[in-house]
Enzyme design. Structure first.
Site, PDB file in Angstrom:
ATOM      1  N   ASP A   1      -4.975   7.370  -1.251  1.00  0.00           N
ATOM      2  CA  ASP A   1      -5.796   6.462  -0.458  1.00  0.00           C
ATOM      3  C   ASP A   1      -7.234   6.441  -0.966  1.00  0.00           C
ATOM      4  OD1 ASP A   1      -4.051   7.624   2.397  1.00  0.00           O
ATOM      5  OD2 ASP A   1      -3.941   5.589   1.595  1.00  0.00           O
TER       6      ASP A   1
ATOM      7  N   HIS B   1       0.837  -1.206   0.000  1.00  0.00           N
ATOM      8  CA  HIS B   1       0.000   0.000   0.000  1.00  0.00           C
ATOM      9  C   HIS B   1       0.875   1.260   0.000  1.00  0.00           C
ATOM     10  CE1 HIS B   1      -3.430   2.597   1.282  1.00  0.00           C
ATOM     11  NE2 HIS B   1      -2.490   3.213   1.977  1.00  0.00           N
ATOM     12  N   GLU B   2       1.858   1.286   0.883  1.00  0.00           N
ATOM     13  CA  GLU B   2       2.733   2.466   0.963  1.00  0.00           C
ATOM     14  C   GLU B   2       3.559   2.623  -0.314  1.00  0.00           C
ATOM     15  OE1 GLU B   2       2.226   4.595   3.385  1.00  0.00           O
ATOM     16  OE2 GLU B   2       0.855   3.217   4.378  1.00  0.00           O
TER      17      GLU B   2
END
Length: 197
Positions: free
Chosen positions: A133, A123-124
């Site tokens: 996001d 995700h990062e």
């Protein structure tokens, strides 16, 4: 015999014309595809996140076509770094390009809350590649982050996320890079965080 010579004489210009057409078709330069952008990363300060990072990078490299993530061969020269921290994950929002200075802080608090380390790392990394996001998304959407809860362990981008990253890098490496950096702080928790960011 004269008829055969006349027939051959008629064929020669036709054959030369065909050969010339083939030669001119092959001499035209092919439409060049943009070069793949290679981003280097450093995990020297990533500690226990090394395994999740390796899997996250592999997931991204398998999903996209216009950018490739590679470990740096020269410490201190990476386009972005991964580092283990004690707080919440936070990352420079890209897209980061070669010569960039991205930072991925993989915060232990998200793991302490019960979230999957590989999903967090992937995700990062999505932020480094320019994705924001979308906490309201389903588990199948990597950038939904903590939204689906701790039971969600999907660490692979969906087709739409991969396509957006490919669009972010479709033109290759830009000649002018922005000088500002936005940092995304991901609070991997159902509770609201209080205080300043």
């Amino acid at each position: 015999m004269i008829k055969q010579i006349a027939a051959l004489a008629a064929l020669v210009p036709a054959m030369l014309g065909t050969t010339a057409d083939i030669a001119s078709a092959h001499s035209a330069p092919p439409h060049a595809a943009p070069a793949m952008v290679t981003l280097t990363y450093d995990t020297a300060n990533a500690g226990q996140w090394a395994g999740p990072i390796q899997q996250a990078v592999q997931n991204w490299n398998s999903a996209v076509h216009n950018v490739r993530l590679e470990p740096t061969s020269t410490p201190g020269s990476a386009d972005f770094v991964y580092e283990a921290t004690s707080g919440w994950p936070q990352t420079t929002l890209g897209p980061i390009f070669p010569g960039g200075s991205g930072d991925v802080q993989l915060g232990q608090q998200a793991v302490d809350e019960g979230y999957d380390a590989t999903r967090i790392a992937a995700h990062e990394t999505g932020h480094i590649l320019g994705l924001p996001d979308d906490y309201s998304g389903p588990c199948s959407e990597l950038m939904s982050g903590h939204g689906p809860g701790t039971s969600c362990t999907n660490a692979k981008p969906d087709a739409a996320e991969a396509a957006q990253v490919d669009r972010n890098y479709a033109a290759g490496t830009p000649t002018v890079r922005p000088h500002h950096h936005q940092v995304v702080i991901d609070v991997w928790s159902g509770r609201m965080r209080t205080g300043s960011h």
